[in-house]
Scaffold this active site. Sequence first.
Site, PDB file in Angstrom:
ATOM      1  N   ASP A  84      57.250  39.136  38.580  1.00 19.96           N
ATOM      2  CA  ASP A  84      56.353  40.245  38.899  1.00 19.96           C
ATOM      3  C   ASP A  84      56.896  40.815  40.219  1.00 19.96           C
ATOM      4  OD1 ASP A  84      54.081  41.933  39.140  1.00 19.96           O
ATOM      5  OD2 ASP A  84      53.042  40.415  40.313  1.00 19.96           O
ATOM      6  N   ASP A  92      54.887  43.226  42.998  1.00 21.82           N
ATOM      7  CA  ASP A  92      53.913  43.186  44.101  1.00 21.82           C
ATOM      8  C   ASP A  92      53.257  41.819  44.194  1.00 21.82           C
ATOM      9  OD1 ASP A  92      54.472  45.752  44.682  1.00 21.82           O
ATOM     10  OD2 ASP A  92      52.451  46.551  44.430  1.00 21.82           O
TER      11      ASP A  92
END
Length: 292
Positions: A50, A52
């Site tokens: 991922d 953020d």
Amino acid sequence: HDMATVRAHTTIICAASRALGARIKRSNASRTCRGSTVSAHATLRALVFDCDGVILESEDLHRVAYNATFEEFDVRNEDDSPSQIVWTEEFYNEFQNQVGGGKPKMRWYFNKYGWPTSNLGPAPTTDEEKEKLIDELQDWKSTKYQDFITSGKVPPRPGVVRLMDEARAAGLKVAVCSAATKSSVEVTLKALIGEDRFEKLDAFLAGDDVPKKKPDPIIYVLAAEKLGVDVSECLVIEDSLIGLQAAIGAKMKCVVTHTPSTASQDFDRADLVLPQVGDELTIDKLKEVIGA
């Protein structure tokens, strides 16, 4: 004639929906039909990050950008308030897990604590004035946030770049899947992991590439397809419960490296939970996780 057009569109939408369902079923079936041997002997072939919260400690950066915006536009709850609105770390950690998105955050806050005055004008009273204020503030805040990212002063989270390099050296495929818009993730990745690593990613999917955002698993299902590997051979690194749910929905193993703002979430279903990648998370460790 109109009804025929509607029927044709409906057929196309239904077909697309069925294809999507079939894809998820296929991925699930490939894991199930090979039975327990998959969980016992699955091979790690791809590492999916991922962005953020995993590659970038983004939440506090967003908070700082909001506060810079409130200062720039002299945003105050009341005319005679001695200082601008400031979102503290403690407040924001709680807040960002309850209200998603920049504009909804400000709208919620102003609805609760009163619409503010600013150097753009008096406190807005009509819906149109309120939206105009939020649009102005959000535009400036987004630019400020991107300035922070591209300044070269924001480091990636500890251990992430090392792990990406080790994964590539070990012959694994490396991907990034983020719910944010493609253009902003691209800016973030190029600034934090460097253009060379970004260009060498085997897959890069963002919010605009999928019909539904996490916790829906489709972004991870599509990533496995794009990488040409089975979902059982992918390991996801996430930082939040929403991301973990997406990985589980895609039938992928998941390691959570939480941030201060997600640390209190329920990660019971994660395969491994750490405060960061750091030095502790190695390829050998990830191979253990995928074979467990």
